[in-house]
Design an enzyme around this catalytic site. Sequence first.
Site, PDB file in Angstrom:
ATOM      1  N   LYS A  82      -6.939  22.182  26.977  1.00  0.00           N
ATOM      2  CA  LYS A  82      -5.494  22.155  27.207  1.00  0.00           C
ATOM      3  C   LYS A  82      -4.797  21.575  25.980  1.00  0.00           C
ATOM      4  O   LYS A  82      -5.271  20.602  25.389  1.00  0.00           O
ATOM      5  CB  LYS A  82      -5.184  21.332  28.451  1.00  0.00           C
ATOM      6  CG  LYS A  82      -3.716  21.357  28.875  1.00  0.00           C
ATOM      7  CD  LYS A  82      -3.519  20.598  30.181  1.00  0.00           C
ATOM      8  CE  LYS A  82      -2.071  20.599  30.635  1.00  0.00           C
ATOM      9  NZ  LYS A  82      -1.880  19.886  31.915  1.00  0.00           N
ATOM     10  N   SER A 157       0.662  22.239  35.534  1.00  0.00           N
ATOM     11  CA  SER A 157       0.942  22.560  34.145  1.00  0.00           C
ATOM     12  C   SER A 157      -0.272  23.128  33.402  1.00  0.00           C
ATOM     13  O   SER A 157      -0.133  23.652  32.301  1.00  0.00           O
ATOM     14  CB  SER A 157       1.419  21.294  33.414  1.00  0.00           C
ATOM     15  OG  SER A 157       0.399  20.299  33.391  1.00  0.00           O
ATOM     16  N   SER A 181      -1.548  19.141  38.553  1.00  0.00           N
ATOM     17  CA  SER A 181      -1.578  20.122  37.468  1.00  0.00           C
ATOM     18  C   SER A 181      -2.934  20.727  37.171  1.00  0.00           C
ATOM     19  O   SER A 181      -3.039  21.618  36.332  1.00  0.00           O
ATOM     20  CB  SER A 181      -1.012  19.498  36.187  1.00  0.00           C
ATOM     21  OG  SER A 181       0.375  19.322  36.301  1.00  0.00           O
TER      22      SER A 181
END
Length: 485
Positions: A82, A157, A181
């Site tokens: 990420k 996210s 997330s």
Amino acid sequence: MSLPSDLATLTVAAAQDALRAGELSSVELTQGILDAIRAKNDALGAYLTVDAEGALRVAADADRRRKNGEDHDLLGIPIAIKDLINVTGQPCTCASKILQGYVAPYDATVIAHLREAGAVPCGRVNMDEFAMGASTEHSAYQITRNPAAPDRVPGGSSGGSACAVAGELALASLGTDTGGSIRQPASFCGCVGLKPSYGRVSRYGVTAFASSLDQVGPLTKTVEDAAILLRTIAGADPHDQTCLDRPVPDYRAAARAGSLRGVKIGVPREYFVEGTDPEVMAQVRHGIALAEKAGAEIHEISLPHTEYAIAVYYICATAEASANLARFDGIRYGYREVGPEPSIQSLYDLSRTHGFGPEVKRRILLGTYVLSSGYYDAYYNRALKARTLVRRDFLEAFRHVDAIFCPASPTPAFPLNSTVNNPLQAYLCDAFTIPANLAGICGISIPCGRTATLNLPVGLQILAPAFAEERLLSIAAACERELAS
């Protein structure tokens, strides 16, 4: 074993078996992942950047290490990262314009653990800017699509992380979970997403959103793969004083030995309420019924302060975000804009105005407001007290049950652009995941079927007490087997 033509379809466990058997090299495996990214990423938008040369170099080193007798469950395994986790020499933009051009000068602790184990960080995956969002539409750079339904969001996210795994552009990925997330995008895309307990995994080198809530965790194709990654990245870290010095169990062994017989499962009435999609509810209840058939005991429980969780979260998280994001000022790194009349104030104003996106600005403003003189006690201080009540609900519940089963999200993946102009609707997507972050407990989302009408993935969320990941993975793996049978 017979290897598939598309190596990106392998699980971490299967790929490692092939590497150990000499049927596959890490260079071949990594090249297979790079080929999959090249073929699919334009359509899905999972990766922001790919370090093909660096990945192949690390993969070749992993092959040499294996020849020299080293072994590890992640040796030679390519992993997607990420874009808020620092990896030396790679961009770390947090999907924000304000960090455009920043290249990480050091490794986050979780990356150091992966390198030690011989894993191959192969690319940066998309996310909501600074991890603020539930759809990955709040990225400054590109839209990410759900592999199960390209006209829908992958969640957020960590939407790029979930998309890469479910879309078979990665064997596994690291994400972060501040209010859901990891678990929500895993639910939307149909993969496994694990949020460890607060303090189980170091946050050093991970760009902070809300420091008392953030936690790094894996997104994978199976529960066993999640256990493999967690065992590698967990553990004490002198760089992070919130990361506790506790033994790291053999999570993979727990997953393999998982059983539901005699397990006491709590079903909270507050998570099965009006407003939850009935097809999501049906699939989750089916998963609970399978667990009961496999020998689990089902108990209805109450978590009475759940109704306050969203309000508490959006006070606590935005307050912490306001403080954490103050360091992004156009001075030290990243995007800088100077006005026609240069001054330090205009540099701050213009850099932040044009560097931050609308969702980040919204949360910074809210956080600054609740921390301001005259409002601190009315909002932030009261939110902290209510957070304690949410935590006590879980402590009381876990005195009577071993785990809690509920939906990961009230809905399946929603269409692209359907919530961009309605942030409140997007915030409600995290209603079932936020409480676990407020309480600091561990949780996982595993696939539990699809909706009947649109064939969209549904996630079953399983929650366990803080630092009970061994129990959580055991139960989740047993459920995964029941759902697959």
